[in-house]
Write an enzyme that holds these catalytic residues in place. Structure first.
Site, short mmCIF file in Angstrom:
data_model
loop_
_atom_site.label_atom_id
_atom_site.label_comp_id
_atom_site.label_asym_id
_atom_site.label_seq_id
_atom_site.Cartn_x
_atom_site.Cartn_y
_atom_site.Cartn_z
N LYS A 11 0.84 -1.20 0.00
CA LYS A 11 0.00 0.00 0.00
C LYS A 11 0.87 1.25 0.00
O LYS A 11 1.93 1.29 0.64
CB LYS A 11 -0.92 -0.02 1.22
N SER A 61 -9.72 1.94 3.06
CA SER A 61 -8.88 2.69 2.15
C SER A 61 -7.92 1.81 1.34
O SER A 61 -7.32 2.26 0.37
CB SER A 61 -8.06 3.72 2.95
N SER A 105 -10.01 -0.68 7.26
CA SER A 105 -9.53 -0.50 5.89
C SER A 105 -8.80 -1.69 5.29
O SER A 105 -8.40 -1.64 4.13
CB SER A 105 -8.63 0.75 5.82
#
Length: 488
Positions: free
Chosen positions: A78, A153, A177
């Protein structure tokens, strides 16, 4: 295109047997990304040359019994986790050209484990969002239905694994998330116990809530990645002391004698009926495996969303002060005075959701409102923690849905922040309490969209979560369901 295994364990077996090399796997990953990412939009940056060089080193090390745990396995990271020499943006204009000079501790651990980092994955800006529509650069799409969100997210981290671009990825979980996008895309996603995985090198959102965790296709793969990245880190003041990290130890053990709590609070009509039915079916399955289903209550969890958005936004307000247009990051070209540098750089560099949360957090911490909002939220957080402590006196694991609905359409909630925030209803309590929590696939709804089963346990009891999740996975064929047709 040559077909290679899609799970880590199968890749490890093939590498050890000499059926293919890490370089083969990495080339295949980049070919798959090239073929599908125009549709899925999971990656923000690729690391092709360095990845192929690292794969060659992995092949040179060999795949014997003493090989590193993830030797030769491609993985995505990420984009709020810093990577030396590879752009790290947190999906924000504020850090659009930021190239770190060091690796996050989890990245160092991946390198030590022999994993090959193929690139950085899209996300909601600064991890603030529940749909991956808040990136400054692109909107990631759900491989199961390209008109729907992959969740957020960590939407890019989820989409990359669901689209079979990589067998695993790292996401971050501040209020759900990892688990929410895992549920939306049919993956296994783990938020570890707070402090189990180092946050050093993670671009902070909510420091008392953030945790890095793995997203994979199977439970066994997930446990393997967590074993690679967990452990004490002197550079992180919230890091827990060294503990046993053999999270695969209980996988395959029977469930007889385990008590699984099923909160009455999770039978609310706010949760989609098909999801509630799947949870009842899961409870019946666990009973068939010898576990005892115990009815419990988490009465203060209903306040979790309110508490979370006050605490998380307050911590974000503090953490994001450093992005001021002075030391690094985006600086407004039109600013003429020092005040304009601050105001215009932050106005132009931050997107609307980040600005909204900074304002909410600053208000909650301001003189005259601190006692009414932040202090009160912290007190209710303690009540939520106490609810879990009481519940775990009656059960070993808590089960329930990961989300109130399946993946919603792109654009469906973006104009309504409150409706978007409610997407975290079932996941934020675990973050507030610092508990380990995992989402595992629990089937599809009538529209063919994945449903996630959430499992929570006492702090540092990830091994029991994996035991229960692996048993559930073994009793169903959900792991073999694939969204591949949507992205071919």
């Amino acid at each position: 295109m040559t077909q290679y295994p899609t799970t880590i364990l199968a890749m490890k077996e093939g590498l050890a047997a000499g059926k293919f090399t890490s370089q083969d796997l990495v080339r295949a990953a980049f070919e798959r990304i090239e073929a599908t990412d125009a549709q899925v939009a999971a990656f923000l940056a690729l690391n092709k040359d360095l990845a192929l060089a690292a794969a060659a080193q992995a092949d040179a090390r060999g795949y014997g019994a003493d090989a590193p745990i993830l030797n030769g396995i491609p993985i995505g990271v990420k984009d709020n986790i810093v990577t030396k020499g590879l752009v790290t943006t947190a999906a924000s204009r504020m850090l659009e050209d930021f190239v770190p000079t060091y690796d996050a501790t989890v990245v160092e651990k991946l390198h030590q484990a022999g994993a090959i980092i193929v690139g950085k994955l899209n996300m909601d800006e600064f991890a603030m969002g529940a749909s991956c529509e808040r990136s400054a650069f692109k909107t990631t799409r759900n491989p199961w239905d390209l008109n729907r969100v992959p969740g957020g997210s960590s939407g890019g981290s989820a989409a990359a694994v669901a689209a079979r671009q990589v067998p695993a990825s790292l996401g971050t979980d501040t209020g759900g998330s990892i688990r929410q996008p895992a549920a939306f895309t049919g993956l296994v996603g783990m938020k570890p116990t707070y402090g189990l995985v180092s946050r050093y090198g993670l671009i902070a959102f909510g420091s008392s809530l953030d945790q890095i965790g793995p997203m994979t296709l199977t439970v066994a793969d997930n446990a393997l990645v967590l074993e690679a990245i967990a452990g004490h880190d002197a550079k992180d003041s919230t890091s827990l002391p060294e503990i046993d990290t053999n999270y695969s130890a209980k996988i395959g053990q029977p469930l007889a004698g385990l008590k699984i709590g099923f909160p009455v609070d999770y039978r609310s009509e706010a949760i989609n009926q098909e999801i509630r039915e799947r949870m009842d079916q899961a409870a019946a399955y666990f009973e068939s495996q010898g576990a005892e289903i115990v009815e419990i209550s988490l009465p203060h969890s209903k306040y979790g969303i309110n508490v979370y958005y006050i605490i998380a936004s307050s911590e974000a307000s503090s953490n994001l002060q450093r992005f001021d247009g002075i030391r690094y990051g985006y600086r407004s070209q039109s600013a003429q005075t020092l005040e304009e540098v601050y105001v215009q750089s932050r106005t132009e560099g931050f997107g609307p959701e980040v600005q909204r949360r900074i304002m909410l957090g600053t208000f909650s911490l301001s003189s005259g409102y601190y006692d009414a909002y932040f202090k009160k939220a912290a007190q209710v957080r303690t009540l939520i923690i106490q609810d879990f402590e009481q519940a775990f006196q009656a059960c070993d694991v808590i089960m329930g849905p990961a989300t109130t609905s399946t993946a919603f359409e792109i654009g469906g909630r973006i104009q309504d922040p409150i409706e978007m925030y409610v997407a975290d209803l079932l996941t934020v309590p675990a973050n507030l309490a610092g508990l380990p929590a995992l989402s595992v696939p629990a089937g599809l709804d009538q529209a063919g969209l994945p449903i996630g089963l959430q499992l929570m346990a006492k702090p540092l009891d990830e091994a029991t979560i994996y035991q229960v999740a692996a048993n559930f996975e073994a009793g169903h064929d959900y792991v073999n369901q694939s969204p591949r047709a949507a992205v071919e």
